[in-house]
Write a protein that holds these residues in place. Sequence first.
Motif, PDB file in Angstrom:
ATOM      1  N   GLU A   1       0.890  -0.902   0.562  1.00  9.89           N
ATOM      2  CA  GLU A   1       0.006   0.240   0.035  1.00  9.89           C
ATOM      3  C   GLU A   1       0.908   1.204   0.011  1.00  9.89           C
ATOM      4  N   ILE A   2       0.238   2.169  -0.575  1.00 18.07           N
ATOM      5  CA  ILE A   2       0.705   3.698  -0.611  1.00 18.07           C
ATOM      6  C   ILE A   2       0.185   4.757  -0.442  1.00 18.07           C
ATOM      7  N   HIS A   3      -0.019   5.441   0.622  1.00 14.67           N
ATOM      8  CA  HIS A   3      -1.084   5.790   0.931  1.00 14.67           C
ATOM      9  C   HIS A   3      -0.957   7.557   0.481  1.00 14.67           C
ATOM     10  N   ILE A   4      -1.951   7.908   0.232  1.00  9.69           N
ATOM     11  CA  ILE A   4      -1.928   9.621  -0.586  1.00  9.69           C
ATOM     12  C   ILE A   4      -3.168  10.021   0.300  1.00  9.69           C
ATOM     13  N   ILE A   5      -2.725  11.641   1.176  1.00 12.16           N
ATOM     14  CA  ILE A   5      -3.764  12.504   1.201  1.00 12.16           C
ATOM     15  C   ILE A   5      -4.004  13.215   0.346  1.00 12.16           C
ATOM     16  N   GLY A   6      -5.365  13.346  -0.118  1.00 12.72           N
ATOM     17  CA  GLY A   6      -4.945  14.530  -0.774  1.00 12.72           C
ATOM     18  C   GLY A   6      -6.205  13.803  -2.091  1.00 12.72           C
ATOM     19  N   PHE A   7      -7.602  14.453  -2.953  1.00  9.95           N
ATOM     20  CA  PHE A   7      -7.568  13.183  -4.729  1.00  9.95           C
ATOM     21  C   PHE A   7      -8.044  14.893  -4.963  1.00  9.95           C
ATOM     22  N   GLY A   8      -6.836  15.408  -5.102  1.00 13.41           N
ATOM     23  CA  GLY A   8      -7.030  16.878  -6.415  1.00 13.41           C
ATOM     24  C   GLY A   8      -5.747  16.097  -7.551  1.00 13.41           C
ATOM     25  N   PRO A   9      -5.933  16.844  -8.340  1.00 14.87           N
ATOM     26  CA  PRO A   9      -5.265  16.477  -9.930  1.00 14.87           C
ATOM     27  C   PRO A   9      -3.183  15.528  -8.963  1.00 14.87           C
ATOM     28  N   ALA A  10      -3.100  16.027  -8.436  1.00 15.80           N
ATOM     29  CA  ALA A  10      -1.348  15.067  -7.548  1.00 15.80           C
ATOM     30  C   ALA A  10      -1.972  14.187  -7.765  1.00 15.80           C
ATOM     31  N   GLY A  11      -3.201  14.266  -6.265  1.00 14.76           N
ATOM     32  CA  GLY A  11      -3.377  12.756  -5.639  1.00 14.76           C
ATOM     33  C   GLY A  11      -4.067  11.896  -6.492  1.00 14.76           C
ATOM     34  N   MET A  12      -4.973  12.176  -7.746  1.00 11.34           N
ATOM     35  CA  MET A  12      -5.412  11.275  -8.089  1.00 11.34           C
ATOM     36  C   MET A  12      -4.494  10.626  -9.495  1.00 11.34           C
ATOM     37  N   TYR A  13      -3.917  11.484  -9.845  1.00 11.34           N
ATOM     38  CA  TYR A  13      -2.638  11.435 -10.484  1.00 11.34           C
ATOM     39  C   TYR A  13      -1.957  10.007  -9.783  1.00 11.34           C
ATOM     40  N   ALA A  14      -0.713  10.454  -8.710  1.00 17.80           N
ATOM     41  CA  ALA A  14      -0.106   9.593  -7.573  1.00 17.80           C
ATOM     42  C   ALA A  14      -1.154   8.461  -7.702  1.00 17.80           C
ATOM     43  N   ALA A  15      -2.870   8.356  -7.510  1.00 14.10           N
ATOM     44  CA  ALA A  15      -2.737   6.846  -7.189  1.00 14.10           C
ATOM     45  C   ALA A  15      -3.087   6.216  -8.744  1.00 14.10           C
ATOM     46  N   LEU A  16      -3.244   6.748  -9.887  1.00 13.82           N
ATOM     47  CA  LEU A  16      -3.020   6.191 -11.106  1.00 13.82           C
ATOM     48  C   LEU A  16      -1.614   5.668 -11.590  1.00 13.82           C
ATOM     49  N   ARG A  17      -0.842   6.495 -10.761  1.00 13.80           N
ATOM     50  CA  ARG A  17       0.760   5.486 -11.293  1.00 13.80           C
ATOM     51  C   ARG A  17       1.298   4.631 -10.454  1.00 13.80           C
ATOM     52  N   CYS A  18       0.549   4.908  -9.105  1.00 16.64           N
ATOM     53  CA  CYS A  18       0.369   3.800  -7.798  1.00 16.64           C
ATOM     54  C   CYS A  18       0.427   1.846  -8.432  1.00 16.64           C
ATOM     55  N   ILE A  19      -0.914   2.441  -9.736  1.00 15.05           N
ATOM     56  CA  ILE A  19      -1.516   1.095 -10.288  1.00 15.05           C
ATOM     57  C   ILE A  19      -0.345   0.689 -11.055  1.00 15.05           C
ATOM     58  N   GLU A  20      -0.155   1.332 -11.662  1.00 14.65           N
ATOM     59  CA  GLU A  20       1.295   0.958 -13.022  1.00 14.65           C
ATOM     60  C   GLU A  20       1.217   0.309 -12.577  1.00 14.65           C
ATOM     61  N   LEU A  21       2.659   0.557 -11.300  1.00 16.33           N
ATOM     62  CA  LEU A  21       3.640  -0.142 -10.921  1.00 16.33           C
ATOM     63  C   LEU A  21       3.510  -0.698  -9.736  1.00 16.33           C
ATOM     64  N   GLY A  22       1.845  -1.692 -10.068  1.00 20.43           N
ATOM     65  CA  GLY A  22       1.765  -2.268  -8.766  1.00 20.43           C
ATOM     66  C   GLY A  22       1.644  -2.465  -7.486  1.00 20.43           C
ATOM     67  N   TYR A  23       1.413  -0.834  -7.248  1.00 20.14           N
ATOM     68  CA  TYR A  23       0.955  -1.020  -6.043  1.00 20.14           C
ATOM     69  C   TYR A  23      -0.358  -0.087  -5.338  1.00 20.14           C
ATOM     70  N   LYS A  24      -1.573  -0.316  -4.132  1.00 21.15           N
ATOM     71  CA  LYS A  24      -1.918   0.155  -4.274  1.00 21.15           C
ATOM     72  C   LYS A  24      -1.971   1.235  -3.262  1.00 21.15           C
ATOM     73  N   PRO A  25      -2.918   2.329  -4.135  1.00 20.77           N
ATOM     74  CA  PRO A  25      -3.303   3.358  -3.750  1.00 20.77           C
ATOM     75  C   PRO A  25      -4.047   3.640  -2.665  1.00 20.77           C
ATOM     76  N   ILE A  26      -4.209   4.312  -1.497  1.00 18.32           N
ATOM     77  CA  ILE A  26      -5.506   4.025  -1.041  1.00 18.32           C
ATOM     78  C   ILE A  26      -5.713   5.817  -0.017  1.00 18.32           C
ATOM     79  N   VAL A  27      -6.364   6.430  -0.951  1.00 21.74           N
ATOM     80  CA  VAL A  27      -6.966   7.900  -1.370  1.00 21.74           C
ATOM     81  C   VAL A  27      -7.087   8.386   0.397  1.00 21.74           C
ATOM     82  N   LEU A  28      -7.316   9.941   1.529  1.00 25.34           N
ATOM     83  CA  LEU A  28      -7.675  10.076   1.806  1.00 25.34           C
ATOM     84  C   LEU A  28      -7.899  11.306   2.084  1.00 25.34           C
TER      85      LEU A  28
END
Length: 518
Positions: free
Chosen positions: A84-111
């Motif tokens: 898991e990689i935790h992400i605080i915030g779901f604006g452009p930075a948080g959204m694209y961080a989450a999408l990139r985590c999935i491409e890299l094989g990690y589970k994003p958990i967005v708060l």
Amino acid sequence: MMKELQLRVNLREERIEDILKKKAAKKLSIPTSNINQIKVLRKSIDARKKEVVFNYKVAAYINEPGPENTEYEFNYKDVSNAKEIHIIGFGPAGMYAALRCIELGYKPIVLERGKNVQDRRRDLRAINQFHEVNEDSNYCFGEGGAGTYSDGKLYTRSLKRGDVRRIFENLVYHGATEQILIDAHPHIGTNKLPKIITNIRETILKFGGEVHFESRVTNFIIKNNEIKAVHLQNNKELAVNALILATGHSARDIYELLNRNNILLKAKSFAMGVRVEHPQELIDQIQYSCSGQRDELLPAAAYSLVHQANNRGVYSFCMCPGGFIVPAATANGEVVVNGMSPSRRNNKFANSGIVVEINVDKDLKKYEEFGVFKGLQFQRDLEKLAFDAGGKSQVAPAQRLTDFVEGRLSTSLNETSYQPGLNSSPLHSLLPKIIGSRLRKGFAAFGKKMHGYYTSEANIVGVESRTSSPVNIPRKENLEHPQIKGLFPCGEGGGYAGGIISAAMDGERCAEAASQIL
């Protein structure tokens, strides 16, 4: 064979069928039948002379078929059981961080402290109609961040920070029109962004990520200078190994929380000013050298202005053709204004922030007692001033442009797009000298650069205070905080971006950096 060409097309020619193929054939001295396909790579408008011209950059495919697919593929994979990689915030930075985590094989958990994009609408209505600010759900906080209910402007100068084209292609993948890949100054529009953002969330959930709304972080658990957990407003505690902090530039409670935990912060220079609103038809007439309404083939005209006044830049920011001014406060007791536009940019007003550079080391001597928060406190004071001058509601203080520059109270104001309403106020005397005097010089200079811009038909509305963060969260070369292992400051809130695209690119970079420590 493929040939790249630059073509110029006037308004009359733009109406001719297959004009690009015909112009390309003439330039290449070949029959039009030899050109299988014309692919537009870039389109811009040249309105410097009386005849407005479209500039096209095209790829002409000669005696061969053109490409069918994009050069980008987004290989999302199931990460339900991944690290898991935790992400605080779901604006452009948080959204694209989450999408990139999935491409890299990690589970994003967005708060995300705010609500989903649909539920945010009720809180925006409450601000506009009833002047009630939900401090967790407003024009800044909620799914998609401040960019959701904005113009969706995608122009960026941050070409060295990441792959800009990849960010654009991903927006198209999630429902944006391919026109954003072509336009020199692309935008999506506030009416279309919510659906695209919903699609991004659905992608994250489909491939095993998590997105938790109304989950404001209230504390960090740090042991031996390493982030171990986060505490939420519902008293839930989540263990974390890598934490991307993508909270945006208005999450002041996060800066205060970091400071309480003795996590290093720095004061940062920023900009503040006002919104100016003109009739769109007037801006069209100035920019397109036309009388009456602009040609139907032309978009609502924009402008970009800059002037040096007393050794500080005065410049236009977040210009919204055919747009609206909106209340962007994140707490009761303050007035903040911002701008947005629908995709067609068909409102009858044009608005833009006009802001002044604030040098945090030289301009805020009276605020030294606030340390790293001196810029933030200066922001707060001006937002409180605007609240009081507007009448202690979301009604904003305003003045006719000419009255502001010439130093007199406006006896009446022009019609406005700002829904909560305007109150005539002496902004020329209320604004601090470091801002007000420079704005007055800037507006006078802009009137000379754009004849007709300096007019009593325009209102200025206060205050435009959230252009960027007045606080920087430091990070090392590997994007990790220099003191706290596992903490990755990101995007506008960290002081590393200045818009949707640069924030998205920084989100991807932080996801890549966070993956390296797991």
